[in-house]
Design an enzyme around this catalytic site. Structure first.
Site: not given
Ligand code: PEP
Length: 253
Positions: A9, A11, A96, A98, A169, A175, A215
Site C-alpha cells: 500500500n 498510500k 482502510h 486512514e 490491521e 505506521g 508495521s
C-alpha cells in the site's frame, strides 16, 4: 487452497517516475525469484492506468487504494468501480483505517463500496482493525466483529466465496513500528474466519484470504506468516523500500 498474497500500500507516496521505477524493479525481481506469494501493488489512483500498461505481462497485480460507494454521478473527486475497471484495475482496498479516520467512512458505507465492486465483477480487500482504546478496554473482538459483519451482510455468499480478501490491521500497529504479536494476530484472524463462517458458511470462511497489516517488516514477517490463519500481509511503509519489501515477499513460503 487459500491465496498467499503480499500487498504494497503505497498510500500518497511517490511521484509517477518513482512509482514506475519501483514497480519495474519489483517486476524484474518477481520474474527472477518467482515467489510463492502473489504480489499486489496499490499505487495512487493517478498511476493505475500507466502501471497496468507497464506491468501488462507481469504476475504483479495492480490494485486501487479506494473506490467510491456510488456507481457514478456528481461526486467530485471520487473514482467509481466502473472507472477503475475501465483502466484495467479489478481489485480495490476498502475501509482502510486512514479512510475511516480522515474521511469518516463507516461500516455500512464500506459495505456499499464492496457491493459496487462485485456488481462490476471486481473484488475487495476489506481492511478492519481496532483502535488502541478498543484493545485496552477489551472491546477489540466486538469492534472487529461489527466491521466484518456489517460490511459483508448484504453481499452474496457466492461472490464472497470466489473472491474475498480481508486485511486485519490494528490501528495501533499501523505506521508505529510496533506490530501486533503473532499470537494476537492468529487469535484475531481465526476470529474473523469464524465470523465469516457464521454469516456466509464454512466454505466462504475457508476460502477467504486474511492478510495482516501493521508495521510488517523484513524482521517480523516470517513469525507472522508462521501463524495458521495468516495468509499474507498488507504492507505500508516497508513497501516503499525495495530490499525490505522483497525480503517480506520472500518470507511468505
Ligand atoms: C497500512 O497502512 O496498510 C499499513 C499496514 O502500514 P504500515 O505497514 O506502515 O504499518
Amino acid at each position: 487452497m487459500r491465496r498467499k498474497i503480499v500487498a504494497a500500500n503505497w498510500k500518497m507516496n511517490l511521484t509517477l517516475p518513482q512509482a514506475k521505477e519501483l514497480a519495474l524493479r519489483l517486476n524484474t525481481w518477481v520474474k527472477i525469484h518467482k515467489p510463492v506469494a502473489e504480489v499486489f501493488i496499490a499505487p495512487s489512483h493517478l498511476y493505475l492506468e500507466q502501471m497496468n500498461k507497464d506491468l501488462r505481462n507481469s504476475s504483479i497485480t495492480i490494485v486501487s487504494q479506494n473506490v467510491s460507494a456510488m456507481p457514478n454521478g456528481a461526486y467530485t473527486g471520487d473514482v467509481s468501480a466502473e472507472q477503475l475497471l475501465s483502466v484495467g484495475t479489478k481489485t480495490s482496498i476498502v475501509g482502510h483505517s486512514e479512510r475511516r479516520a480522515y474521511h469518516h467512512e463507516v461500516n455500512k458505507y464500506i459495505g456499499k463500496k464492496i457491493t459496487h465492486l462485485y456488481e462490476n465483477q471486481m473484488s475487495p480487500i476489506l481492511c478492519v482493525g481496532e483502535k488502541l482504546e478498543d484493545r485496552e478496554s477489551g472491546k477489540h473482538f466486538d469492534v472487529v466483529r461489527e466491521m466484518v459483519s456489517v460490511a459483508l451482510e448484504r453481499q452474496s455468499s457466492e461472490n464472497l466465496k470466489q473472491n474475498l480478501i480481508v486485511a486485519y490491521e490494528p490501528v495501533w500497529a499501523i505506521g508505529t513500528g510496533k506490530n501486533a504479536a503473532p499470537d494476537q494476530v492468529q487469535e484475531m484472524h481465526s476470529f474473523i474466519r469464524k465470523i465469516i463462517g457464521e454469516q456466509h458458511g464454512l466454505q466462504v470462511a475457508h476460502n477467504t484470504t486474511i492478510l495482516y497489516g501493521g508495521s510488517v517488516n523484513a524482521g517480523n514477517a516470517s513469525d507472522l506468516f508462521d501463524q495458521f490463519d495468516v495468509d499474507g500481509a498488507l504492507v505500508g511503509g516497508a513497501s516503499l523500500d525495495f530490499d525490505e519489501f522483497t525480503a517480506i515477499i520472500s518470507a511468505r513460503k
